[in-house]
Motif scaffolding. Structure first.
Motif, PDB file in Angstrom:
ATOM      1  N   ALA A 267       0.698  -1.420  -0.067  1.00 28.59           N
ATOM      2  CA  ALA A 267      -0.063  -0.102   0.026  1.00 28.59           C
ATOM      3  C   ALA A 267       0.863   1.322  -0.045  1.00 28.59           C
ATOM      4  O   ALA A 267       0.593   2.129  -0.643  1.00 28.59           O
ATOM      5  N   LEU A 268       2.177   1.173   0.738  1.00 27.01           N
ATOM      6  CA  LEU A 268       2.951   2.472   0.726  1.00 27.01           C
ATOM      7  C   LEU A 268       3.415   2.555  -0.516  1.00 27.01           C
ATOM      8  O   LEU A 268       3.702   3.891  -0.856  1.00 27.01           O
ATOM      9  N   ARG A 269       4.083   1.376  -1.055  1.00 26.78           N
ATOM     10  CA  ARG A 269       4.625   1.758  -2.409  1.00 26.78           C
ATOM     11  C   ARG A 269       3.600   2.313  -3.354  1.00 26.78           C
ATOM     12  O   ARG A 269       4.123   3.222  -4.333  1.00 26.78           O
ATOM     13  N   GLN A 270       2.465   1.791  -3.402  1.00 28.22           N
ATOM     14  CA  GLN A 270       1.274   2.265  -4.257  1.00 28.22           C
ATOM     15  C   GLN A 270       0.994   3.763  -4.145  1.00 28.22           C
ATOM     16  O   GLN A 270       0.818   4.504  -5.038  1.00 28.22           O
ATOM     17  N   ALA A 271       1.306   4.216  -2.576  1.00 28.86           N
ATOM     18  CA  ALA A 271       1.195   5.612  -2.364  1.00 28.86           C
ATOM     19  C   ALA A 271       2.405   6.509  -2.537  1.00 28.86           C
ATOM     20  O   ALA A 271       2.301   7.671  -2.416  1.00 28.86           O
ATOM     21  N   GLY A 272       3.151   5.909  -3.294  1.00 27.31           N
ATOM     22  CA  GLY A 272       4.623   6.724  -3.491  1.00 27.31           C
ATOM     23  C   GLY A 272       5.466   6.819  -2.262  1.00 27.31           C
ATOM     24  O   GLY A 272       6.323   7.878  -2.319  1.00 27.31           O
TER      25      GLY A 272
END
Length: 343
Positions: free
Chosen positions: A266-271
């Motif tokens: 989720a954090l990677r998808q949020a940048g």
């Protein structure tokens, strides 16, 4: 005990039938979380089934070796519960299942009082008795009391007396049945969970709440950092079995295994890949702290060793800050009220 139909889940299934399947595929947070929690629930079902078998075998043919296996199996099953204890939504909300697995905190020592009542009954304790008894009787703390409480072990009402065995086997069977039902219900939830983004926030928040509970209540409470400021092991989980710190480690390991992969996604998808890496590193640093600690918390509450608990608390507090504040902000999830800590 028989679980009631999961009506809220069926309602969710109906509401998400038109959702495109894309969210249910790949390595995004929802599939990762569902698969991880499913694995944890399966392990819980297997461990509680083994606990029930060990209890019956011991009571049928008591021996030192059978008792040792039973004690070990309680620890294994209890740790399996700790690993998925962070999940405070979905099927575990049905019939107060979370409380049925573990009635905690217990400031009035209700588990011991209830045990005294059932051990004093003239008739053996039945499955129906446990079904109707309430959460203080139905879970791991009651089995722990029968296995490890020093006073009951010294008396003639303790194991392997007929009455104590009837209570032990009835509660163990109740745990096994609940765990199997929980595992099956979670599997049924797969499609609505993986295709409904509302579960994203619920899952992130459940991990946040679990870390706060670890920091503030399960570790900080016995350390005297909450309330009256007095150190006391009686506020910890599993103090009778000397398994308090081991249980905290099992909860943290469960979060690492079943919660962190989805959170990182989720954090990677949020940048925010850097924050994801920092959180993983902090998890691993905190888990490593346990390598030199005993399973019991009591020895570390002395002045001579209190610094070891303070070091653990500092690491756990830093982890909670990274997840609850920084990751929560990055994912636009704010921790709400959590009713699972007994407040």
């Amino acid at each position: 005990m028989r679980l009631t139909p999961l009506l809220p889940i069926l309602a969710v299934v109906t509401s998400v039938l038109a959702v495109p399947p894309a969210l249910a595929e790949g390595d995004g947070p929802l599939p990762l979380w569902h698969a991880g929690i499913e694995q944890g629930y399966q392990q819980l079902a297997e461990a509680t089934a083994d606990l029930e078998t060990s209890a019956r075998r011991y009571c049928q043919t008591p021996s030192d070796s059978a008792r040792s296996r039973l004690d070990d199996q309680w620890r294994t099953a209890f740790d399996a519960w700790q690993a998925v204890r962070f999940v405070d939504f979905g099927p575990v909300e049905q019939n107060t299942l979370g409380w049925q697995f573990q009635f905690w905190p217990d400031p009035k020592n209700l588990v011991a009082r209830k045990a005294g009542y059932y051990l004093g009954m003239e008739e053996p304790v039945s499955a129906a008795d446990v079904d109707e008894a309430g959460v203080a009787v139905q879970g791991f703390p009651m089995v722990e009391y029968l296995l490890f409480d020093s006073r009951i072990k010294e008396g003639d009402r303790g194991l392997p007396s007929d009455q104590a065995c009837s209570l032990l086997t009835a509660v163990s069977a109740h745990l096994a049945e609940n765990a199997e039902g929980l595992s099956s219900a979670w599997t049924t939830l797969e499609r609505p969970y993986r295709t409904n983004e509302q579960y994203r926030g619920a899952t992130v928040e459940s991990g946040m709440a679990a870390l706060s509970l670890l920091e503030e209540r399960r570790l900080g409470g016995p350390m005297g950092l909450r309330g009256g400021g007095k150190r006391s092991v009686y506020g910890a989980d599993a103090w009778r079995s000397g398994h308090s710190l081991a249980a905290i480690r099992a909860s943290l390991q469960g979060l690492y295994d079943f919660y962190l992969p989805g959170l990182e996604s989720a954090l990677r998808q949020a940048g925010n890949p850097t924050l994801a890496s920092r959180i993983r590193s902090q998890f691993e640093e905190t888990l490593a702290r346990f390598d030199n600690l005993p399973d019991a918390m009591a020895p570390l509450l002395s002045d001579e060793r209190f610094g070891e608990l303070q070091g653990l608390y500092a690491d756990l507090s830093q982890l909670a800050t990274l997840v609850n504040d920084q990751a929560g902000t990055a994912l636009d999830v704010v921790r709400g009220f959590n009713s699972s800590d007994g407040d």
